[in-house]
Design an enzyme around this catalytic site. Sequence first.
Site, mmCIF file in Angstrom:
data_model
loop_
_atom_site.group_PDB
_atom_site.id
_atom_site.type_symbol
_atom_site.label_atom_id
_atom_site.label_comp_id
_atom_site.label_asym_id
_atom_site.label_seq_id
_atom_site.Cartn_x
_atom_site.Cartn_y
_atom_site.Cartn_z
ATOM 1 C CG ASP A 83 -3.454 1.879 8.161
ATOM 2 O OD1 ASP A 83 -2.593 1.801 7.263
ATOM 3 O OD2 ASP A 83 -4.122 0.912 8.556
ATOM 4 C CD GLU A 107 -0.408 -4.867 4.299
ATOM 5 O OE1 GLU A 107 -1.289 -5.713 4.274
ATOM 6 O OE2 GLU A 107 -0.447 -3.840 3.600
ATOM 7 C CG ASP A 151 -18.806 6.832 15.985
ATOM 8 O OD1 ASP A 151 -18.409 6.628 17.145
ATOM 9 O OD2 ASP A 151 -20.021 6.804 15.653
ATOM 10 C CG HIS A 178 -7.814 -4.596 8.169
ATOM 11 N ND1 HIS A 178 -6.485 -4.499 8.554
ATOM 12 C CD2 HIS A 178 -7.882 -4.049 6.936
ATOM 13 C CE1 HIS A 178 -5.799 -3.915 7.592
ATOM 14 N NE2 HIS A 178 -6.624 -3.620 6.600
ATOM 15 C CG ASP A 179 -6.250 -6.884 4.829
ATOM 16 O OD1 ASP A 179 -7.304 -6.254 4.645
ATOM 17 O OD2 ASP A 179 -5.111 -6.390 4.708
ATOM 18 C CG ASP A 190 -1.961 -0.159 2.957
ATOM 19 O OD1 ASP A 190 -2.507 -1.042 3.643
ATOM 20 O OD2 ASP A 190 -2.221 0.033 1.751
HETATM 21 O O1 TEU Z 1 -3.446 -4.875 2.234
HETATM 22 C C1 TEU Z 1 -2.561 -5.319 1.263
HETATM 23 C C2 TEU Z 1 -2.911 -6.542 0.610
HETATM 24 O O2 TEU Z 1 -2.206 -6.961 -0.275
HETATM 25 C C3 TEU Z 1 -4.136 -7.277 1.039
HETATM 26 O O3 TEU Z 1 -5.287 -6.701 0.571
HETATM 27 C C4 TEU Z 1 -4.023 -8.645 0.578
HETATM 28 O O4 TEU Z 1 -4.385 -8.720 -0.756
HETATM 29 C C5 TEU Z 1 -4.910 -9.475 1.440
HETATM 30 O O5 TEU Z 1 -4.518 -9.271 2.757
HETATM 31 C C6 TEU Z 1 -4.748 -10.916 1.124
HETATM 32 O O6 TEU Z 1 -3.680 -11.468 1.840
HETATM 33 C C7 TEU Z 1 -3.486 -3.534 2.550
HETATM 34 C C8 TEU Z 1 -4.627 -3.272 3.509
HETATM 35 O O7 TEU Z 1 -4.395 -3.967 4.705
HETATM 36 C C9 TEU Z 1 -5.919 -3.668 2.839
HETATM 37 O O8 TEU Z 1 -7.017 -3.572 3.694
HETATM 38 C C10 TEU Z 1 -6.085 -2.754 1.641
HETATM 39 O O9 TEU Z 1 -7.208 -3.154 0.909
HETATM 40 C C11 TEU Z 1 -4.864 -2.783 0.728
HETATM 41 O O10 TEU Z 1 -3.642 -2.695 1.426
HETATM 42 C C12 TEU Z 1 -4.905 -1.612 -0.216
HETATM 43 O O11 TEU Z 1 -4.666 -0.428 0.472
HETATM 44 CA CA CA Z 2 -21.283 6.187 13.865
#
Ligand code: TEU
Ligand code: CA
Length: 545
Positions: A97, A254, A28, A323-324, A201
């Site tokens: 973001d 992104e 948090d 994070h992806d 994003d």
């Molecule tokens: O990510 C975009 C996206 O295309 C990714 O989920 C991709 O499919 C993955 O990285 C595989 O390479 C953004 C955000 O970073 C992600 O966390 C979100 O889930 C997505 O957009 C939707 O908002």
């Molecule tokens: Ca918490």
Amino acid sequence: MKEWWKERIAYQIYPRSFQDSNGDGIGDIPGIISRLDEIKNLGAGIIWLSPVYKSPDADNGYDISDYCSIDPRYGTMHDMEKLFAEAAKRDIKIIMDLVINHTSDEHEWFQKSRDPKSPYRDYYIWRSPRQNKGKKILPNNWTGFFLENVWEYDEKSDEYYLHLFDKKQPDLNYKNPKVIEEIKNILRFWLDKGAAGFRCDVINVIYKTSLEDGKKSVAVQGLEHYKCQEGNHAILRELRKDVLDKYDCFTVGETVMVDLDEAKLLCDESRKELNMLFYFEHLEVDRRVAMFVPKKFKATKLLEVLTKWQQGLEWNAVYLENHDQSRIVSHFGDEGKHWQASAKMLAILELTLRGTPFIYQGQEIGMTNFDYKSLAQVNDVMSHNINRLMKKMLIPSFLRWKWIKASSRDNARTPVQWDSGENAGFSRGKPWLGINSNYTRINYASQKNDPFSVLNFYKEMIALRQNNDCLKKGEFIPLYADNRLMLYQRKLENDVYTIALNFSSSKIKLPKKVLVHLAGKAVISSTGRAALDRTLLPWEGVLIS
Ligand code: TEU
Ligand code: CA
């Protein structure tokens, strides 16, 4: 205005996994505030904060139901204001973001939009079913980023709405000027609160030129109708002109499936669209069909991709994790015997590239991919979708698990390993996602006072780069690569640095023709050697001046 974003190191926080302060198992904002000194100490001057807005959490906050309020799980608006203030005290800027391709289906706009007569109907993309031999079929043949179809039926009006991601993430309609005005207000709201910019994003797919059928494709069928469209460029210029240019801020987009020519248009400073972007090609050098099927890593390929992007753009964002993505030690490095040397070698790689480096939480201590034993431990919506799809294709469960293990976005989402105590110091309660059992060996506290730790190596590399225009802005010159070895130079006027990286567990005898470049003094080595011979040790990276 000074382009301070070219002078600083950025640090990405994925709040729910960063630091929990109240024992509910979810990171948090008060938790972030309590760790600002650690971020400062690392040498970062920008924080990219993944979403903390109100959200039903279908995609961990990337499905926003109110852009101008904080989700109670993360704290209050007062906490957020305190975070801006405490960060400012430490000269850390925060970028938010901006997730505007879609909202949550629980956003007020979408709720109203379900009524065909509502003025909000046109905020989203609604279409009637097509007819085929008296049967209702989907409005087009597109397939989505989460590997499902992109149309969800709504009984209320007998129409479908478009969602490129999860069905709880309906896409906004950027042909509607009212939507763009709403977005401008959101930008102003956060900039006025103290945000220093935005990570935008999936910002290159927001404008759908047409909804015609897509060309047959194994993944994201339909892409040619919405990727990097002229309408998309125009919106970015409008946001810049009407809002962003009035503040001291920057944007990093992104951009999915982007190629260099598209990136040039998006980042060309004279066009005034984005300041920099995240591309993916360097992380895909060892994967076929994007994420799924692995392919042998070759340093030649990595150097080729890096060279193309390093030389192709005036300025760009540089990153190895987010994070992806997989943890970089698990991806390009070695989780085993050479964990430490490989994590440091990868730090040398990231911090000797030209552009603004983004370091993802936990990367600075060499965190690894999760060590889960089954799909039941995985949370990521995308992993579960992939599993379902593969199951339909009759792929056996051990293979499905193998692929999900390698590609799941949860790999980077396990809680930050702060110390060797209960729940790795992340939370007093049960963490929302399992902690990697290696936390007693890999954690922040034990690295803090160890001069040879990965953490202190990151600090050293960051400090080295901080006052060094050659490493920040110098030209990128590739020198040599084979399957496991890669050399390049950075050059600015009379300053030259040579970087040599070994991506293997073997000691490498350096080829004769590269030795001339290695005559200088070793500034830093991932194995701690002060002087070089004609070899590189396993996973050794060196920086030579
Ligand atoms: O990510 C975009 C996206 O295309 C990714 O989920 C991709 O499919 C993955 O990285 C595989 O390479 C953004 C955000 O970073 C992600 O966390 C979100 O889930 C997505 O957009 C939707 O908002
Ligand atoms: Ca918490």
